[in-house]
Design an enzyme around this catalytic site. Structure first.
Site, PDB file in Angstrom:
ATOM      1  N   GLU A  44       0.830  -1.208   0.000  1.00  0.00           N
ATOM      2  CA  GLU A  44       0.000   0.000   0.000  1.00  0.00           C
ATOM      3  C   GLU A  44       0.864   1.258   0.000  1.00  0.00           C
ATOM      4  OE1 GLU A  44      -2.927  -0.288   3.155  1.00  0.00           O
ATOM      5  OE2 GLU A  44      -4.141  -1.667   1.925  1.00  0.00           O
ATOM      6  N   CYS A  53      -1.577  -4.448  -5.669  1.00  0.00           N
ATOM      7  CA  CYS A  53      -2.135  -5.690  -5.127  1.00  0.00           C
ATOM      8  C   CYS A  53      -1.083  -6.805  -5.148  1.00  0.00           C
ATOM      9  CB  CYS A  53      -3.324  -6.151  -5.958  1.00  0.00           C
ATOM     10  SG  CYS A  53      -4.803  -5.158  -5.803  1.00  0.00           S
ATOM     11  N   GLU A  55      -1.297  -9.769  -6.292  1.00  0.00           N
ATOM     12  CA  GLU A  55      -1.243 -10.496  -7.561  1.00  0.00           C
ATOM     13  C   GLU A  55      -0.367  -9.781  -8.582  1.00  0.00           C
ATOM     14  OE1 GLU A  55      -3.803  -9.608  -5.698  1.00  0.00           O
ATOM     15  OE2 GLU A  55      -5.560 -10.855  -6.064  1.00  0.00           O
ATOM     16  N   CYS A  86      -8.895  -8.685  -7.997  1.00  0.00           N
ATOM     17  CA  CYS A  86      -9.751  -7.587  -8.461  1.00  0.00           C
ATOM     18  C   CYS A  86      -9.717  -7.539  -9.996  1.00  0.00           C
ATOM     19  CB  CYS A  86      -9.280  -6.261  -7.873  1.00  0.00           C
ATOM     20  SG  CYS A  86      -7.731  -5.651  -8.578  1.00  0.00           S
ATOM     21  N   CYS A  89      -6.302  -6.776 -11.592  1.00  0.00           N
ATOM     22  CA  CYS A  89      -5.356  -7.906 -11.546  1.00  0.00           C
ATOM     23  C   CYS A  89      -5.755  -8.993 -12.540  1.00  0.00           C
ATOM     24  CB  CYS A  89      -5.271  -8.477 -10.134  1.00  0.00           C
ATOM     25  SG  CYS A  89      -4.364  -7.390  -9.020  1.00  0.00           S
TER      26      CYS A  89
HETATM   27  N1  THU Z   1      -5.736  -6.347  -2.341  1.00  0.00           N
HETATM   28  C1  THU Z   1      -4.809  -7.230  -2.818  1.00  0.00           C
HETATM   29  O1  THU Z   1      -3.596  -7.084  -2.590  1.00  0.00           O
HETATM   30  N2  THU Z   1      -5.255  -8.282  -3.541  1.00  0.00           N
HETATM   31  C2  THU Z   1      -6.571  -8.628  -3.664  1.00  0.00           C
HETATM   32  O2  THU Z   1      -6.899  -9.627  -4.292  1.00  0.00           O
HETATM   33  C3  THU Z   1      -7.600  -7.786  -3.035  1.00  0.00           C
HETATM   34  C4  THU Z   1      -7.141  -6.429  -2.647  1.00  0.00           C
HETATM   35  C5  THU Z   1      -5.286  -5.236  -1.490  1.00  0.00           C
HETATM   36  C6  THU Z   1      -5.463  -3.875  -2.085  1.00  0.00           C
HETATM   37  C7  THU Z   1      -5.674  -3.008  -0.843  1.00  0.00           C
HETATM   38  O3  THU Z   1      -4.400  -2.627  -0.352  1.00  0.00           O
HETATM   39  C8  THU Z   1      -6.293  -3.933   0.163  1.00  0.00           C
HETATM   40  O4  THU Z   1      -6.085  -5.259  -0.310  1.00  0.00           O
HETATM   41  C9  THU Z   1      -7.778  -3.690   0.374  1.00  0.00           C
HETATM   42  O5  THU Z   1      -8.472  -3.742  -0.825  1.00  0.00           O
END
Ligand code: THU
Length: 138
Positions: A44, A53, A55, A86, A89
């Protein structure tokens, strides 16, 4: 490698997740066509839109190391819900993956669901659409 082994790697990747803003930590383990596995985690940022993310983190690591074909990914979070990629991704995975790439969505207790990429992101062949456009303009 079994699904369970790939899932365990996704949970190990989750340990490195940097998610101070949402608190939602995700780990991913991406299996390439040659059997190699790349790990990724949520990264983040205080500028929220710059968050990466888990992925996409794994995809970027794999491509930067010369892998361009993926066959399976496990995505894990310490959540009661199955964690699935998401839309962004899925599109990034689509760039490097066959329709039958397998996506394992894992929840905190280790249970998981399994989907083909084409089931989660159907009818999205932007690359072949671009090929057609290129051919039309020739
Ligand atoms: N996030 C991921 O890293 N992968 C996912 O499959 C879902 C979302 C992260 C993005 C964000 O930092 C947090 O999870 C909340 O959405």
């Amino acid at each position: 490698m079994t699904d369970r082994e790939l899932i365990n790697l996704a949970f190990s990747a989750l340990e490195n997740a940097y998610a101070p803003y949402s608190g939602f930590r995700v780990g991913a383990a991406l299996e390439c066509a040659d059997g190699s596995v790349f790990l990724g985690c949520t990264v983040e940022n205080a500028s929220f839109g710059d968050t990466v993310c888990a992925e996409r983190c794994a995809v970027v690591k794999a491509v930067s190391e010369g892998r361009r074909e993926f066959r399976r990914i496990a995505v894990a979070a310490a959540s009661g819900e199955y964690c699935l990629p998401c839309g962004s991704c899925l599109q990034v995975l689509r760039e490097f993956s066959p329709d039958d790439m397998v996506i394992l969505g894992v929840r905190g207790d280790g249970r998981y669901v399994s989907y083909k990429l084409s089931a989660l992101l159907p009818r999205t062949s932007i690359k072949s659409a671009m090929d057609e456009l290129t051919q039309d303009s020739e």
